[in-house]
Design an enzyme around this catalytic site. Structure first.
Site, short mmCIF file in Angstrom:
data_model
loop_
_atom_site.label_atom_id
_atom_site.label_comp_id
_atom_site.label_asym_id
_atom_site.label_seq_id
_atom_site.Cartn_x
_atom_site.Cartn_y
_atom_site.Cartn_z
N ASP A 1 1.48 3.86 -6.35
CA ASP A 1 2.85 3.82 -5.88
C ASP A 1 3.64 4.87 -6.67
O ASP A 1 3.13 5.51 -7.58
CB ASP A 1 3.43 2.40 -6.03
CG ASP A 1 4.55 2.13 -5.04
OD1 ASP A 1 4.76 0.97 -4.66
OD2 ASP A 1 5.22 3.11 -4.64
N GLU B 1 13.55 -3.00 -2.01
CA GLU B 1 12.84 -3.23 -3.27
C GLU B 1 13.65 -4.10 -4.22
O GLU B 1 14.43 -4.96 -3.79
CB GLU B 1 12.42 -1.89 -3.89
CG GLU B 1 11.52 -1.07 -2.95
CD GLU B 1 10.84 0.09 -3.64
OE1 GLU B 1 10.79 1.17 -3.05
OE2 GLU B 1 10.33 -0.08 -4.76
#
Ligand code: GLC
Length: 632
Positions: free
Chosen positions: A327, A519
């Site tokens: 990521d 997020e």
């Protein structure tokens, strides 16, 4: 010279023959295997050769520098000023994070990506780039693309085929801009709805994620990855990203996201690994590792550095033969010592690193680790083979440049109709006193609430930017416009804060909404996002619902705390994040389609009941998992 030769070679004629043979072998070796051989027609460029042979041939020609370049993914802003680095360093992939709308037409996107691609095609072995983007609910980075409901709404529809259709349309509207790869689907299982990524999951029950993973991966990847309607899919975030505990985040200002998932291995397997098995079985070409850590009893371990979960379970036990991508700067979190972080992650099984800024530091560090033996070259070869396999499957060696033929279909009526169906199917009816719904469509309607006329709120995060926006950042139909389109005979008076007189309205509709987030910034309580009805929306409910029969529609990425606002409410609908087609919210409201959505997550009475999931011993929600009223 002859004295210490074996007897058989002591005769001159035999000796000369052996010497000539040895010399010929040496020459052939130099011609065939030495890295850097780019002479003659190469079998890796033969489109009819099996991909495995093409990979082996190309790998055999690559220098270690070229191999390491392929493992490097760079964000556009970091390299667009020095595009020559792409070819000079053999960079394997570019991305723009967060669905940022770097360009505003398919042609401009294609021109940008092709410009970068031409740099890659100028490299010694002409290895094409792969461009990745978060097209997670439509191509959110492209103004005019159709925006589908986020996954939690698709989960409420309990219709994997519909989600697969959405993925296929998203793939077509993405590949037509020159993008080859989407970082989707998130097959996360959201176990605490306070998580800012709850809406990226299909729900709290692993069975839903398992049911959706395969069809959605196939929707994105199609029958042929090389087709201009297919993109490489990414199952993410491996593994346990949705199971972190409140307060365990290792990232400043986050509460849940990127935290620690503490559970037994059996729980990890049954809840969080099962969807990845389904994605792998469906042939997903890439998997993104999670920022989060797992603690199976002997302390937390960052998944980016977890060799057991990545190498042994994902690649070994599940047989994943695609590539693992990190990521965003996820490798950096593995250790404060960058070399150790790189060494640990690559050895754990990460194949491509989303650096995405300091790519020279990454490349130099990785080369040094190979040089020192900290990372074996066989690991590099395995990683590069996995990456090249997907590039060949995508047809990039034959068609490295964008094919924008599909651009004409972007935002088409047909695509929008599919998104409208998906939005309608996701609507979840939670209360319907006196059968108020569906409405007849000829009523005098008083419409209020922050979500009533806000395309930005109904689309949510990952739309034109990472966090999304309350503004109308792309084309679409707001819920207000949808009501007007579906019920042209209704008289609709709109006042966002219900400050205008309600007059003789027959019915009130109050659309309450969360502001967009993504997020950890969306973790409830972390900051602006508290998973509660805003003061303005609460006031609108009180005003309207005290005066007339009323419907409250909730536009949100997760259940919100609404219990105390329901006293005067006659009907309650969870609309989730329905996307660009607000007509889909109006359809069941006026009986054009039935309500059929069922909760993919438990709806708590209060936020502090979280985490609360179906199957829990103490389970006392406002509305249980799977609940949803039907209408004809
Ligand atoms: C983000 C997300 C991931 C996304 C990536 C690229 O941090 O965790 O889901 O695909 O970065 O934008």
């Amino acid at each position: 010279m002859g004295a210490h030769l074996p007897p058989a070679l002591r005769r001159p004629a035999v000796l000369w023959t052996a010497l000539i043979a040895a010399l010929a072998a040496a020459v052939i070796t130099v011609l065939v295997v030495v890295p850097g051989d780019d002479t003659g027609e190469a079998s890796y460029l033969d489109p009819d050769a099996p991909i495995a042979d093409r990979v082996a041939d190309l790998l055999g020609r690559m220098t270690i520098e070229e191999k390491v370049g392929q493992m490097t993914q760079v964000a556009v802003p970091a390299i667009e000023g020095v595009p020559a680095d792409i070819g000079d360093l053999g960079i394997g992939s570019l991305l723009n994070g967060g669905s940022d709308a770097l360009r505003d037409t398919p042609e401009a996107w294609a021109e940008m990506i092709d410009g970068f691609q031409s740099e890659a095609m100028g490299s010694r072995l002409r290895i094409p780039l792969m461009y990745g983007i978060d097209a997670v609910h439509g191509n959110g980075a492209l103004p005019g693309a159709v925006i589908f409901p986020h996954n939690i709404g698709l989960g409420a529809a309990h219709d994997p085929a519909l989600a697969a259709e959405a993925a296929a349309i998203t793939a077509a509207e993405t590949r037509a801009t020159g993008v080859h790869w989407t970082f989707a689907p998130c097959v996360c299982v959201a176990r605490d709805s306070r998580w800012g990524r709850t809406y990226e999951s299909f729900g709290e029950d692993p069975g839903l994620a398992v049911e959706y993973a395969g069809p959605v991966v196939e929707g994105y990847q199609g029958e042929d990855l090389a087709a201009n309607g297919s993109v490489l899919a990414t199952a993410k975030h491996y593994a346990g990203d949705g199971g972190t505990a409140l307060g365990s985040s290792t990232t400043d200002d986050y509460l849940l996201d990127q935290g620690v998932t503490t559970l037994t291995e059996e729980e990890l397997r049954s809840i969080h690994l099962a969807p990845f098995k389904a994605a792998v079985d469906a042939g997903v070409g890439s998997v993104m590792v999670s920022f989060s850590s797992t603690d199976l009893g002997d302390g937390p371990l960052k998944t980016h550095g977890d060799a057991y979960l990545v190498n042994e379970v994902l690649k070994g036990e599940l047989g994943f033969d695609g590539f693992v991508v990190s990521d965003w700067q996820g490798v950096d979190q593995v250790s404060e010592d960058y070399a150790e972080a790189v060494r640990t992650s690559i050895n754990a099984g990460v194949d491509m690193v989303m650096v995405p800024f300091e790519y020279r530091r990454f490349i130099d560090t990785l080369l040094a680790e190979v040089d020192s033996g900290g990372i074996g070259e066989e690991r590099i070869d395995d990683a590069v083979s996995r990456i090249l396999t997907q590039k060949f499957a995508l047809g990039l060696f034959e068609q490295p440049y964008a094919d924008t033929a599909g651009a004409a279909e972007i935002g088409s009526a047909e695509h929008r109709e599919a998104a409208r169906r998906a939005a309608a199917a996701s609507q979840t009816l939670l209360r319907n006193d006196d059968g108020l719904l569906p409405l007849a469509g000829d009523e005098s309607i008083y419409l209020a609430g922050s979500g009533a006329d806000s395309l930005g709120r109904q689309m949510g995060g990952w739309t034109a930017s990472w966090q999304g926006s309350v503004e109308a950042v792309t084309e679409g139909t707001s819920i207000r416009a949808g009501l007007e389109a579906v019920a042209p005979d209704a008289a609709i008076a709109y006042s966002e804060t219900a400050s205008e007189p309600i007059g003789d309205a027959d019915v009130g509709i109050v659309v309450v909404a969360e502001d967009p987030y993504a997020e950890g910034i969306g973790d409830a309580g972390a900051g602006a996002h508290d998973m509660r009805v805003s003061e303005a929306d609460a006031a609108a409910i009180d005003t309207v619902c005290a005066a007339v029969a009323c419907v409250v529609i909730v536009v949100s990425g997760r259940p919100i705390e609404i219990t105390s606002h329901l006293a005067e409410v006659d009907a309650l609908v969870a609309a989730w994040l329905p996307g660009s087609e607000g007509t889909g919210v109006a359809d069941p409201l006026f009986g054009e389609t039935p309500y059929g959505g069922r909760l993919p997550v438990t709806w708590p009475r209060s936020n502090d009941q979280e985490p609360m999931n179906v199957g829990d011993a103490a389970y006392d929600p406002l509305y249980p998992f799977g609940f949803g009223l039907q209408t004809a």
